[in-house]
Write a protein that holds these residues in place. Structure first.
Motif, PDB file in Angstrom:
ATOM      1  N   PRO A   1      32.640  24.504  -5.820  1.00 27.55           N
ATOM      2  CA  PRO A   1      31.739  23.405  -5.476  1.00 27.55           C
ATOM      3  C   PRO A   1      31.497  23.371  -3.966  1.00 27.55           C
ATOM      4  O   PRO A   1      32.389  23.697  -3.184  1.00 27.55           O
ATOM      5  N   PRO A   2      30.287  22.993  -3.562  1.00 24.21           N
ATOM      6  CA  PRO A   2      30.000  22.917  -2.128  1.00 24.21           C
ATOM      7  C   PRO A   2      30.750  21.759  -1.485  1.00 24.21           C
ATOM      8  O   PRO A   2      31.106  20.786  -2.147  1.00 24.21           O
ATOM      9  N   LYS A   3      30.970  21.862  -0.170  1.00 19.40           N
ATOM     10  CA  LYS A   3      31.636  20.779   0.546  1.00 19.40           C
ATOM     11  C   LYS A   3      30.684  19.619   0.792  1.00 19.40           C
ATOM     12  O   LYS A   3      31.112  18.529   1.119  1.00 19.40           O
TER      13      LYS A   3
ATOM     14  N   GLU B   1      16.480  32.735   4.526  1.00 18.33           N
ATOM     15  CA  GLU B   1      16.681  32.224   5.889  1.00 18.33           C
ATOM     16  C   GLU B   1      18.157  31.987   6.171  1.00 18.33           C
ATOM     17  O   GLU B   1      18.631  32.213   7.274  1.00 18.33           O
ATOM     18  N   GLY B   2      18.900  31.540   5.176  1.00 17.86           N
ATOM     19  CA  GLY B   2      20.328  31.297   5.354  1.00 17.86           C
ATOM     20  C   GLY B   2      21.113  32.573   5.541  1.00 17.86           C
ATOM     21  O   GLY B   2      22.116  32.605   6.248  1.00 17.86           O
ATOM     22  N   GLN B   3      20.658  33.658   4.921  1.00 16.81           N
ATOM     23  CA  GLN B   3      21.365  34.928   5.037  1.00 16.81           C
ATOM     24  C   GLN B   3      21.070  35.643   6.347  1.00 16.81           C
ATOM     25  O   GLN B   3      21.845  36.486   6.767  1.00 16.81           O
ATOM     26  N   LYS B   4      19.971  35.322   6.989  1.00 16.90           N
ATOM     27  CA  LYS B   4      19.604  36.013   8.228  1.00 16.90           C
ATOM     28  C   LYS B   4      20.691  35.886   9.292  1.00 16.90           C
ATOM     29  O   LYS B   4      20.935  36.815  10.040  1.00 16.90           O
ATOM     30  N   GLU B   5      21.351  34.730   9.319  1.00 20.74           N
ATOM     31  CA  GLU B   5      22.408  34.542  10.308  1.00 20.74           C
ATOM     32  C   GLU B   5      23.601  35.445  10.037  1.00 20.74           C
ATOM     33  O   GLU B   5      24.246  35.951  10.927  1.00 20.74           O
ATOM     34  N   PHE B   6      23.886  35.659   8.725  1.00 22.04           N
ATOM     35  CA  PHE B   6      25.051  36.466   8.353  1.00 22.04           C
ATOM     36  C   PHE B   6      24.718  37.936   8.181  1.00 22.04           C
ATOM     37  O   PHE B   6      25.573  38.778   8.282  1.00 22.04           O
ATOM     38  N   LEU B   7      23.458  38.223   7.879  1.00 14.91           N
ATOM     39  CA  LEU B   7      23.032  39.601   7.647  1.00 14.91           C
ATOM     40  C   LEU B   7      21.846  39.907   8.561  1.00 14.91           C
ATOM     41  O   LEU B   7      20.713  39.917   8.137  1.00 14.91           O
TER      42      LEU B   7
ATOM     43  N   LYS C   1      23.319  25.869 -10.425  1.00 20.33           N
ATOM     44  CA  LYS C   1      24.073  26.995  -9.862  1.00 20.33           C
ATOM     45  C   LYS C   1      23.485  27.406  -8.515  1.00 20.33           C
ATOM     46  O   LYS C   1      24.211  27.621  -7.546  1.00 20.33           O
ATOM     47  N   GLN C   2      22.154  27.501  -8.435  1.00 22.27           N
ATOM     48  CA  GLN C   2      21.511  27.895  -7.188  1.00 22.27           C
ATOM     49  C   GLN C   2      21.669  26.819  -6.119  1.00 22.27           C
ATOM     50  O   GLN C   2      21.851  27.132  -4.939  1.00 22.27           O
ATOM     51  N   ALA C   3      21.619  25.553  -6.524  1.00 18.54           N
ATOM     52  CA  ALA C   3      21.791  24.467  -5.554  1.00 18.54           C
ATOM     53  C   ALA C   3      23.185  24.528  -4.926  1.00 18.54           C
ATOM     54  O   ALA C   3      23.330  24.353  -3.712  1.00 18.54           O
ATOM     55  N   ASP C   4      24.200  24.799  -5.734  1.00 15.92           N
ATOM     56  CA  ASP C   4      25.566  24.931  -5.199  1.00 15.92           C
ATOM     57  C   ASP C   4      25.671  26.128  -4.261  1.00 15.92           C
ATOM     58  O   ASP C   4      26.312  26.052  -3.212  1.00 15.92           O
ATOM     59  N   GLN C   5      25.039  27.243  -4.634  1.00 21.23           N
ATOM     60  CA  GLN C   5      25.063  28.428  -3.765  1.00 21.23           C
ATOM     61  C   GLN C   5      24.416  28.121  -2.417  1.00 21.23           C
ATOM     62  O   GLN C   5      24.945  28.478  -1.362  1.00 21.23           O
ATOM     63  N   LEU C   6      23.245  27.469  -2.461  1.00 17.34           N
ATOM     64  CA  LEU C   6      22.543  27.161  -1.219  1.00 17.34           C
ATOM     65  C   LEU C   6      23.327  26.171  -0.367  1.00 17.34           C
ATOM     66  O   LEU C   6      23.372  26.294   0.859  1.00 17.34           O
ATOM     67  N   ALA C   7      23.949  25.186  -1.006  1.00 15.58           N
ATOM     68  CA  ALA C   7      24.726  24.199  -0.260  1.00 15.58           C
ATOM     69  C   ALA C   7      25.906  24.871   0.448  1.00 15.58           C
ATOM     70  O   ALA C   7      26.230  24.522   1.586  1.00 15.58           O
ATOM     71  N   ARG C   8      26.543  25.851  -0.217  1.00 16.41           N
ATOM     72  CA  ARG C   8      27.636  26.576   0.436  1.00 16.41           C
ATOM     73  C   ARG C   8      27.102  27.456   1.567  1.00 16.41           C
ATOM     74  O   ARG C   8      27.714  27.568   2.613  1.00 16.41           O
ATOM     75  N   LEU C   9      25.955  28.085   1.348  1.00 16.81           N
ATOM     76  CA  LEU C   9      25.363  28.961   2.357  1.00 16.81           C
ATOM     77  C   LEU C   9      24.979  28.191   3.615  1.00 16.81           C
ATOM     78  O   LEU C   9      25.150  28.672   4.729  1.00 16.81           O
ATOM     79  N   TRP C  10      24.457  26.984   3.436  1.00 17.69           N
ATOM     80  CA  TRP C  10      23.978  26.182   4.572  1.00 17.69           C
ATOM     81  C   TRP C  10      25.020  25.175   5.050  1.00 17.69           C
ATOM     82  O   TRP C  10      24.694  24.272   5.818  1.00 17.69           O
ATOM     83  N   GLU C  11      26.262  25.295   4.607  1.00 16.77           N
ATOM     84  CA  GLU C  11      27.328  24.374   4.978  1.00 16.77           C
ATOM     85  C   GLU C  11      27.421  24.221   6.496  1.00 16.77           C
ATOM     86  O   GLU C  11      27.535  25.195   7.230  1.00 16.77           O
ATOM     87  N   GLY C  12      27.336  22.981   6.968  1.00 13.33           N
ATOM     88  CA  GLY C  12      27.407  22.689   8.390  1.00 13.33           C
ATOM     89  C   GLY C  12      26.094  22.904   9.130  1.00 13.33           C
ATOM     90  O   GLY C  12      25.990  22.613  10.313  1.00 13.33           O
ATOM     91  N   ARG C  13      25.083  23.426   8.435  1.00 20.51           N
ATOM     92  CA  ARG C  13      23.781  23.678   9.058  1.00 20.51           C
ATOM     93  C   ARG C  13      22.659  23.002   8.276  1.00 20.51           C
ATOM     94  O   ARG C  13      21.517  23.448   8.275  1.00 20.51           O
ATOM     95  N   GLU C  14      22.977  21.917   7.594  1.00 23.52           N
ATOM     96  CA  GLU C  14      21.996  21.231   6.763  1.00 23.52           C
ATOM     97  C   GLU C  14      20.796  20.758   7.581  1.00 23.52           C
ATOM     98  O   GLU C  14      19.662  20.773   7.092  1.00 23.52           O
ATOM     99  N   ALA C  15      21.032  20.357   8.839  1.00 19.68           N
ATOM    100  CA  ALA C  15      19.924  19.907   9.695  1.00 19.68           C
ATOM    101  C   ALA C  15      18.929  21.042   9.931  1.00 19.68           C
ATOM    102  O   ALA C  15      17.713  20.819   9.973  1.00 19.68           O
ATOM    103  N   GLN C  16      19.435  22.266  10.060  1.00 22.13           N
ATOM    104  CA  GLN C  16      18.549  23.423  10.218  1.00 22.13           C
ATOM    105  C   GLN C  16      17.736  23.666   8.946  1.00 22.13           C
ATOM    106  O   GLN C  16      16.573  24.041   9.008  1.00 22.13           O
TER     107      GLN C  16
END
Length: 164
Positions: free
Chosen positions: A90-92, A155-161, A109-124
Motif C-alpha cells: 500500500p502507498p504511504k 514522468e515519474g520514472q524519468k527521475e529514476f530512469l 492497482k495502478q493508483a497504488d503504483q503511481l502513489a508509491r512512484l510519486w511518494e513525497g513528490r505529490e506537489a510535482q
C-alpha cells in the motif's frame, strides 16, 4: 496450484458420459487425455491428473491445475517475476491514490503504483494532473484513467530512469 478431486460417477456425470465408457482405459483415452492435451496446449492453465484407487479399482480422479508458463508472453512472464520479487504494497499516501481512483478513474492497482512512484513528490504530480484535467474537460481525452496512468508513470520514472 489448485487441486480438484472427483469420484468416478460425479466426474462422468459432469462431462456428460454417465452411460458410456465403462472401461477406465476408454474414458482416459477418449475423454480425459484429449481434453488435458488441448487445455495444456492452448490455454493459460496446465492440467495434470492422477487416479484415485481403492485396491485395483479406479474410484475417482484428482486434477492439479497450475499456470501454463508455455502459453504466456515474455512480457507477462517478466511482470509475474517482478511482482513475485516485489509484491504490491500500500502507498504511504493513500489519499493521493484514492484521488487518482475517484477523480481520474485510474484502476486501484495502478493508483497504488503511481502513489508509491510519486511518494513525497505529490506537489510535482499536481502540474500533470491539472493539465490532464484541463484536456479532459476540453474533450480531447478519450480514456481519462489510461492517460493519467501513462503520463504519471512516464514522468515519474524519468527521475529514476534518466533518458526514458
Amino acid at each position: 496450484m489448485k487441486k480438484r478431486e472427483f469420484d468416478l460417477e460425479e466426474f462422468k456425470w459432469k462431462v456428460g458420459v454417465t452411460e458410456k465408457y465403462s472401461a477406465i482405459g476408454d474414458l482416459k483415452k477418449r475423454v480425459i487425455e484429449p481434453s488435458v492435451y488441448e487445455i495444456n496446449k492452448y490455454s493459460d492453465i496446465k492440467v495434470q491428473y492422477d487416479q484415485v484407487k481403492r485396491g485395483r479399482r479406479v474410484t475417482g480422479f484428482i486434477f492439479y491445475i497450475t499456470e501454463n508458463q508455455d502459453t504466456k508472453t515474455h512480457q507477462k512472464k517478466v511482470r509475474d517475476k517482478v511482482e513475485r520479487a516485489f509484491p504490491p504494497q500500500p502507498p504511504k499516501n493513500p489519499d493521493f491514490a484514492l484521488r487518482l481512483r475517484e477523480e481520474f478513474k485510474v484502476s486501484p492497482k495502478q493508483a497504488d503504483q503511481l502513489a508509491r512512484l510519486w511518494e513525497g513528490r505529490e506537489a510535482q504530480a499536481e502540474k500533470f494532473l491539472a493539465r490532464i484535467k484541463r484536456d479532459h474537460e476540453a474533450g480531447t481525452v478519450k480514456s481519462l484513467g489510461g492517460l493519467t496512468f501513462k503520463i504519471l508513470r512516464n514522468e515519474g520514472q524519468k527521475e529514476f530512469l534518466p533518458g526514458v
